[in-house]
Enzyme design. Structure first.
Site, PDB file in Angstrom:
ATOM      1  N   GLU A   1     -48.922  11.506 -14.925  1.00  0.00           N
ATOM      2  CA  GLU A   1     -49.898  10.605 -14.857  1.00  0.00           C
ATOM      3  C   GLU A   1     -49.672   9.350 -14.434  1.00  0.00           C
ATOM      4  OE1 GLU A   1     -54.459   9.478 -15.946  1.00  0.00           O
ATOM      5  OE2 GLU A   1     -53.532  11.114 -17.124  1.00  0.00           O
TER       6      GLU A   1
ATOM      7  N   GLY B   1     -57.777   8.071 -11.798  1.00  0.00           N
ATOM      8  CA  GLY B   1     -57.442   9.414 -12.267  1.00  0.00           C
ATOM      9  C   GLY B   1     -58.704  10.315 -12.675  1.00  0.00           C
TER      10      GLY B   1
ATOM     11  N   HIS C   1     -46.529  23.331 -18.335  1.00  0.00           N
ATOM     12  CA  HIS C   1     -45.517  23.217 -19.085  1.00  0.00           C
ATOM     13  C   HIS C   1     -44.501  24.516 -18.651  1.00  0.00           C
ATOM     14  CE1 HIS C   1     -47.478  19.879 -20.395  1.00  0.00           C
ATOM     15  NE2 HIS C   1     -48.371  20.559 -21.264  1.00  0.00           N
TER      16      HIS C   1
ATOM     17  N   ARG D   1     -40.848  25.024 -19.076  1.00  0.00           N
ATOM     18  CA  ARG D   1     -39.482  25.251 -20.183  1.00  0.00           C
ATOM     19  C   ARG D   1     -39.457  23.968 -21.074  1.00  0.00           C
ATOM     20  NH1 ARG D   1     -35.857  26.241 -15.952  1.00  0.00           N
ATOM     21  NH2 ARG D   1     -35.365  28.262 -16.919  1.00  0.00           N
TER      22      ARG D   1
ATOM     23  N   GLY E   1     -55.482  10.392   1.413  1.00  0.00           N
ATOM     24  CA  GLY E   1     -56.742  10.183   2.326  1.00  0.00           C
ATOM     25  C   GLY E   1     -57.238   8.678   1.777  1.00  0.00           C
TER      26      GLY E   1
END
Length: 140
Positions: A64, A84, A91, A93, A110
């Site tokens: 993020e 956001g 996830h 590995r 955009g």
């Protein structure tokens, strides 16, 4: 983008804020281009979950941070700011120690919405996490 401009942007990002989650996690921005942004994060017991591996939340925080900052670098911050609105993280590995490197790139850039993908890899280039993130671009 020339090397001086890259250096200036990375310095600004690495010195943005003093007590942030990115600083707490040890995130360091390492590379930038017109449509991508990279950063590293150390993997150590501070960011482990109880089983001794990288906490998924730390991976999401790295993703993020990269996605939000990539959007920020692509807008006029005097007029707009990114927020956001969605994040989806896989996830793939486990990672116990060392360093991971995340790289954010645009899927769509955009006027009012940015969608980015963030790949987090280990030192051998193995994919640790894949995240997609949506940022809505709002006016001040």
């Amino acid at each position: 983008m020339d090397e001086e401009n890259k250096k200036e942007i990375l310095e600004r990002l690495n010195n943005w804020g003093t007590e942030t989650l990115a600083k707490t996690l040890g995130i360091v921005f390492t590379d930038v281009s017109e449509d991508s942004l990279s950063a590293t994060m150390p993997v150590n017991p501070k960011i482990h979950q109880p089983y001794g591996i990288l906490h998924g939340g730390a991976s999401v925080a790295l993703a993020e941070t990269l996605g939000s900052c990539l959007s920020f670098l692509s807008i006029d911050p005097e007029k707009f700011y990114p927020v956001g609105t969605n994040i989806n993280s896989n996830h793939l590995r486990p990672k116990k120690e060392g360093t991971v490197t995340g790289r954010a790139t645009f899927i769509r850039k955009g006027r009012t919405m940015h969608i980015s993908q963030i790949e987090i890899r280990d030192e051998q280039g193995k994919l640790i996490n894949h995240t997609t993130m949506t940022n809505t671009i709002l006016s001040h």
